[in-house]
Design an enzyme around this catalytic site. Structure first.
Site, mmCIF file in Angstrom:
data_model
loop_
_atom_site.group_PDB
_atom_site.id
_atom_site.type_symbol
_atom_site.label_atom_id
_atom_site.label_comp_id
_atom_site.label_asym_id
_atom_site.label_seq_id
_atom_site.Cartn_x
_atom_site.Cartn_y
_atom_site.Cartn_z
ATOM 1 N N GLY A 114 0.788 -1.221 0.000
ATOM 2 C CA GLY A 114 0.000 0.000 0.000
ATOM 3 C C GLY A 114 0.818 1.268 0.000
ATOM 4 O O GLY A 114 2.054 1.249 0.043
ATOM 5 N N GLY A 116 2.505 3.731 1.578
ATOM 6 C CA GLY A 116 3.035 3.945 2.920
ATOM 7 C C GLY A 116 3.465 5.363 3.191
ATOM 8 O O GLY A 116 3.514 5.793 4.347
ATOM 9 N N ASP A 149 7.486 6.432 9.048
ATOM 10 C CA ASP A 149 6.830 7.675 9.461
ATOM 11 C C ASP A 149 6.070 8.354 8.327
ATOM 12 O O ASP A 149 5.452 9.402 8.547
ATOM 13 C CB ASP A 149 7.852 8.654 10.054
ATOM 14 C CG ASP A 149 8.971 9.019 9.075
ATOM 15 O OD1 ASP A 149 8.859 8.690 7.879
ATOM 16 O OD2 ASP A 149 9.961 9.642 9.517
ATOM 17 N N GLY A 150 6.120 7.799 7.124
ATOM 18 C CA GLY A 150 5.384 8.381 6.016
ATOM 19 C C GLY A 150 6.005 9.630 5.421
ATOM 20 O O GLY A 150 5.415 10.264 4.546
ATOM 21 N N ASP A 284 4.915 -4.000 -7.223
ATOM 22 C CA ASP A 284 4.184 -2.838 -6.705
ATOM 23 C C ASP A 284 4.728 -1.540 -7.263
ATOM 24 O O ASP A 284 4.142 -0.470 -7.025
ATOM 25 C CB ASP A 284 4.222 -2.815 -5.171
ATOM 26 C CG ASP A 284 5.635 -2.803 -4.614
ATOM 27 O OD1 ASP A 284 6.354 -3.795 -4.828
ATOM 28 O OD2 ASP A 284 6.022 -1.822 -3.962
ATOM 29 N N ASN A 285 5.818 -1.595 -8.022
ATOM 30 C CA ASN A 285 6.374 -0.419 -8.680
ATOM 31 C C ASN A 285 6.172 -0.469 -10.194
ATOM 32 O O ASN A 285 6.900 0.190 -10.939
ATOM 33 C CB ASN A 285 7.874 -0.294 -8.381
ATOM 34 C CG ASN A 285 8.147 0.033 -6.925
ATOM 35 O OD1 ASN A 285 7.295 0.560 -6.225
ATOM 36 N ND2 ASN A 285 9.346 -0.289 -6.461
#
Length: 532
Positions: A114, A116, A149-150, A284-285
């Site tokens: 997802g 992130g 931490d995004g 996912d990329n």
């Protein structure tokens, strides 16, 4: 989820795009809002707001992308622009969310991944009818951030911002970048994964694309056995992003998968033509639209080496090395085919799509050979000619970009290696391969003379295929060093150079040179980690 501050409707930024947010309107979402880390079942997105930053400041922006979105220079310069694209405010009708997907990472299924550290602000239509999704990278935690931490640091954000636009101007399918905003906050990062974390300046990139749907979006519902959600996503993707496709059922799905395969082939052929190495070709990329996505530890081939990877995490296995990119893309498409298999009674259409990838890439590879060598067509012996050249470039430690650009100036009546002398990194190695290179150049000159074309025709053809300027890691690092010292002008200057990569641009020779010796081992100039 706390209400986000809204940009006043009187501000031009507030009514430039018409947001319809089809992804969140049409597809099931997470009933829970907010950034609590969790497994999200039966949903393709989670509502989450960007986390505000201390003092958002615009460092750079793409004039071309701003124009496409309808933002004029005054709007971009406004404090509201920095507030929105720094994550501190929203335009009315934006519906921020993080999307839910899985993926194969380095060949192994990784489960739910997802967004992130990416939060989509909204999805809307520009005045010309084109659809754009606006996504902030580094805007704070989401349900998919796991232990992170995004956030994103300035160095990685500069690289993503610059490379997104550089690839566009090179003619390679890519997501785009609108803006680079400094946050005024420090972000703790362990750049080398050696236990020495340190604070770094934070930044946020607004990246833009018609869609950020990835292969992994389809893999996750397949892995969970949620065929209904899988089919709903496929139907949505075709209707929104592939509306030109006709038919229904398996015939439509097969045509769609085949187009995904051929678009992927076009993208990878572009990478190989300009010497780009993605570095993290996890599923996912991989964009369902065949766009280059997620600029992490990427790099450009300096001295030609098909085994080179810019990713420190991949240093041992070299799964994502330059020369393997075409086959890795095929493998990734195989994982997508596996995920889509429940929608087919027969795997033949899926195999046909994979075959279409192979056929398309083979055709484009031959076209690339012809274009890079300045030939009107590519014969079988030209394929062999290029293979021999690749061997010489590697043995002689020759810069890929400089060699092919310089080759355009070869006098085919009297071929000499001196025309590409500045492409060699090691004089001793040039001496070692001199005889073989002379023989290759003589054969190449003879092949061109057979065409009966003029030297100008050859040069013009080569100049459209072989860039003079590429986004070398050391150039980006120089801009990063200046920006970290408080001066973002290097980012703006480098972006301006990369707007015209095939032009000579007199006075900008410093941006076209081969990698300097000091950059061989300097952090950020050779291999990079995934740390951002």
């Amino acid at each position: 989820m706390t209400e986000a501050p809204q940009v006043p409707a009187s501000v031009p930024l507030a009514h430039t795009l018409r947001f319809d947010n089809r992804f969140v309107q049409a597809l099931p979402g997470d009933p829970e809002a907010g950034a609590r880390r969790r497994q999200v079942e039966g949903a393709l997105w989670s509502p989450v707001l960007p986390t505000p930053v201390a003092s958002p400041r615009l460092l750079a922006y793409s004039a071309e992308m701003a124009d496409a979105l309808g933002f004029d220079a005054d709007t971009v310069a406004s404090p509201e622009f920095a507030a929105v694209f720094g994550g501190n405010a929203l335009v009315p009708d934006m519906k921020p969310y993080a999307s839910n997907y899985g993926g194969h990472q380095f060949g192994h299924w990784a489960g739910q991944l997802g967004d992130g550290r990416a939060i989509t602000l909204g999805e809307g239509l520009a005045a010309d009818g084109r659809r754009w999704e606006l996504q902030l990278k580094g805007a704070g935690p989401t349900p998919y951030s796991r232990t992170a931490d995004g956030r994103a640091v300035l160095r990685s954000s500069v690289r993503e911002f610059l490379c997104s636009e550089a690839m566009h101007h090179l003619g390679v399918p890519t997501t785009r970048a609108l803006s680079l905003v400094g946050t005024g906050d420090a972000v703790m990062r362990d750049m080398f994964y050696d236990g020495n974390a340190a604070p770094e300046p934070g930044a946020i990139v607004c990246r833009v694309a018609p869609s950020f749907i990835r292969f992994g979006h389809f893999e996750l519902p397949f892995a969970r056995g949620d065929v209904a959600l899988l089919q709903q996503l496929v139907d949505f993707t075709i209707a929104r992003d592939f509306p030109h496709l006709a038919g229904e059922g398996e015939a439509l799905y097969g045509a769609w998968f085949a187009e995904v395969c051929t678009r992927t082939a076009v993208m990878v052929a572009g990478w190989m033509r300009v010497g780009f190495v993605h570095g993290v070709m996890n599923t996912d990329n991989m964009s369902i639209l065949g766009l280059t996505i997620d600029y992490g530890p990427y790099g450009w081939v300096d001295d030609f080496d098909p085994d080179w990877t810019p990713n420190t995490t991949d240093a041992q296995g070299r799964r994502y090395r330059f020369g393997w990119q075409p086959r890795v893309a095929h493998w990734n498409l195989g994982r997508l085919a596996q995920a889509l298999a429940p929608l087919f009674g027969d795997v033949a259409p899926l195999q046909a799509g994979l075959d279409a990838y192979a056929e398309t890439y083979a055709r484009l590879d031959r076209e690339t050979i012809a274009a890079k060598l300045g030939l009107p067509d590519c014969r079988d012996d030209d394929v062999e000619r290029m293979q021999r050249l690749h061997g010489l470039l590697q043995a002689g430690e020759v810069d890929m970009t400089l060699f092919f650009r310089g080759l355009a100036d070869l006098d085919t009546a009297a071929p000499s290696l001196d025309v590409v002398a500045d492409a060699f990194y090691d004089a001793a190695k040039r001496t070692h391969v001199q005889g073989e290179f002379d023989a290759w150049l003589a054969g190449y000159a003879g092949r061109f003379q057979e065409t009966g074309e003029t030297g100008d025709t050859r040069r013009n053809r080569m100049h459209t295929a072989n860039p003079r300027f590429v986004m070398r890691n050391y150039l980006a690092q120089q801009a990063i060093d200046r920006a970290e010292a408080g001066n973002p002008s290097g980012i703006v200057e480098l972006l301006d150079v990369m707007r015209r990569p095939y032009d000579e641009q007199p006075g900008r020779d410093a941006f076209a040179g081969k990698r300097p010796d000091w950059a061989r081992t300097k952090a950020g100039c050779s291999m990079l980690s995934c740390s951002s």
